[in-house]
Motif scaffolding. Structure first.
Motif, PDB file in Angstrom:
ATOM      1  N   UNK A  78      -8.638 -14.727 -14.950  1.00  0.00           N
ATOM      2  CA  UNK A  78      -7.961 -15.938 -14.467  1.00  0.00           C
ATOM      3  C   UNK A  78      -7.681 -16.873 -15.642  1.00  0.00           C
ATOM      4  N   UNK A  79      -8.673 -17.103 -16.497  1.00  0.00           N
ATOM      5  CA  UNK A  79      -8.518 -18.011 -17.639  1.00  0.00           C
ATOM      6  C   UNK A  79      -7.436 -17.525 -18.592  1.00  0.00           C
ATOM      7  N   UNK A  80      -7.311 -16.220 -18.746  1.00  0.00           N
ATOM      8  CA  UNK A  80      -6.312 -15.661 -19.655  1.00  0.00           C
ATOM      9  C   UNK A  80      -4.980 -15.391 -18.964  1.00  0.00           C
ATOM     10  N   UNK A  81      -4.832 -15.890 -17.741  1.00  0.00           N
ATOM     11  CA  UNK A  81      -3.593 -15.778 -16.959  1.00  0.00           C
ATOM     12  C   UNK A  81      -3.204 -14.321 -16.712  1.00  0.00           C
ATOM     13  N   UNK A  82      -4.188 -13.461 -16.494  1.00  0.00           N
ATOM     14  CA  UNK A  82      -3.913 -12.052 -16.208  1.00  0.00           C
ATOM     15  C   UNK A  82      -4.134 -11.709 -14.743  1.00  0.00           C
ATOM     16  N   UNK A  83      -4.579 -12.645 -13.947  1.00  0.00           N
ATOM     17  CA  UNK A  83      -4.846 -12.395 -12.526  1.00  0.00           C
ATOM     18  C   UNK A  83      -3.550 -12.420 -11.727  1.00  0.00           C
ATOM     19  N   UNK A  84      -2.733 -13.436 -11.957  1.00  0.00           N
ATOM     20  CA  UNK A  84      -1.454 -13.610 -11.259  1.00  0.00           C
ATOM     21  C   UNK A  84      -0.447 -14.116 -12.289  1.00  0.00           C
ATOM     22  N   UNK A  85       0.746 -13.585 -12.281  1.00  0.00           N
ATOM     23  CA  UNK A  85       1.780 -14.063 -13.205  1.00  0.00           C
ATOM     24  C   UNK A  85       2.109 -15.518 -12.894  1.00  0.00           C
ATOM     25  N   UNK A  86       2.319 -16.289 -13.950  1.00  0.00           N
ATOM     26  CA  UNK A  86       2.566 -17.721 -13.841  1.00  0.00           C
ATOM     27  C   UNK A  86       4.057 -18.032 -13.988  1.00  0.00           C
ATOM     28  N   UNK A  87       4.465 -19.164 -13.424  1.00  0.00           N
ATOM     29  CA  UNK A  87       5.826 -19.673 -13.631  1.00  0.00           C
ATOM     30  C   UNK A  87       5.748 -20.745 -14.708  1.00  0.00           C
ATOM     31  N   UNK A  88       5.781 -20.308 -15.960  1.00  0.00           N
ATOM     32  CA  UNK A  88       5.703 -21.208 -17.106  1.00  0.00           C
ATOM     33  C   UNK A  88       6.735 -20.808 -18.131  1.00  0.00           C
ATOM     34  N   UNK A  89       7.146 -21.763 -18.940  1.00  0.00           N
ATOM     35  CA  UNK A  89       7.986 -21.464 -20.092  1.00  0.00           C
ATOM     36  C   UNK A  89       7.100 -20.805 -21.147  1.00  0.00           C
ATOM     37  N   UNK A  90       7.661 -19.920 -21.971  1.00  0.00           N
ATOM     38  CA  UNK A  90       6.852 -19.268 -23.002  1.00  0.00           C
ATOM     39  C   UNK A  90       6.086 -20.249 -23.896  1.00  0.00           C
ATOM     40  N   UNK A  91       6.713 -21.355 -24.279  1.00  0.00           N
ATOM     41  CA  UNK A  91       6.035 -22.312 -25.164  1.00  0.00           C
ATOM     42  C   UNK A  91       4.784 -22.882 -24.495  1.00  0.00           C
ATOM     43  N   UNK A 144       4.829 -11.040 -21.171  1.00  0.00           N
ATOM     44  CA  UNK A 144       5.423 -10.317 -20.043  1.00  0.00           C
ATOM     45  C   UNK A 144       4.375  -9.990 -18.991  1.00  0.00           C
ATOM     46  N   UNK A 145       3.142  -9.742 -19.423  1.00  0.00           N
ATOM     47  CA  UNK A 145       2.061  -9.449 -18.478  1.00  0.00           C
ATOM     48  C   UNK A 145       1.611 -10.692 -17.723  1.00  0.00           C
ATOM     49  N   UNK A 146       1.904 -11.872 -18.262  1.00  0.00           N
ATOM     50  CA  UNK A 146       1.368 -13.106 -17.689  1.00  0.00           C
ATOM     51  C   UNK A 146       2.393 -13.985 -16.994  1.00  0.00           C
ATOM     52  N   UNK A 147       3.664 -13.890 -17.384  1.00  0.00           N
ATOM     53  CA  UNK A 147       4.662 -14.839 -16.900  1.00  0.00           C
ATOM     54  C   UNK A 147       5.678 -14.186 -15.979  1.00  0.00           C
ATOM     55  N   UNK A 148       5.884 -14.804 -14.857  1.00  0.00           N
ATOM     56  CA  UNK A 148       6.917 -14.353 -13.926  1.00  0.00           C
ATOM     57  C   UNK A 148       8.272 -14.696 -14.527  1.00  0.00           C
ATOM     58  N   UNK A 149       9.170 -13.756 -14.579  1.00  0.00           N
ATOM     59  CA  UNK A 149      10.513 -13.990 -15.096  1.00  0.00           C
ATOM     60  C   UNK A 149      10.597 -14.108 -16.611  1.00  0.00           C
ATOM     61  N   UNK A 150       9.587 -13.599 -17.320  1.00  0.00           N
ATOM     62  CA  UNK A 150       9.594 -13.684 -18.783  1.00  0.00           C
ATOM     63  C   UNK A 150      10.776 -12.927 -19.359  1.00  0.00           C
ATOM     64  N   UNK A 151      11.391 -13.531 -20.379  1.00  0.00           N
ATOM     65  CA  UNK A 151      12.456 -12.846 -21.114  1.00  0.00           C
ATOM     66  C   UNK A 151      12.196 -12.961 -22.611  1.00  0.00           C
TER      67      UNK A 151
END
Length: 67
Positions: free
Chosen positions: A15-28, A50-57
């Motif tokens: 959870x702390x490393x944002x690997x539990x659920x993809x987040x809606x965050x900007x890469x920065x 890509x493993x952590x962020x929803x919609x990562x590009x």
């Protein structure tokens, strides 16, 4: 004080490393939260986000780096 079991510790770390659920965050913002993000191998930051962020590009990360 209660001691976490190994499975509880593993879950908390994910959870702390944002690997539990993809987040809606900007890469920065994700990089700010995760610093230091491993990047010795050129593709590593892209794979990590890509493993952590929803919609990562790739373009999103490259724009954040350029800014």
């Amino acid at each position: 004080m209660r001691t976490l079991t190994r499975p509880e510790l593993t879950a908390a770390l994910a959870v702390r490393q944002m690997l539990h659920v993809r987040q809606r965050l900007e890469p920065a913002e994700a990089i700010r939260r995760l610093t230091p993000l491993q990047g010795q191998h050129a593709p590593a930051p892209y794979i990590a986000l890509a493993a952590r962020l929803e919609g990562f590009t790739r373009a999103g990360l490259e724009a954040a780096i350029a800014a």
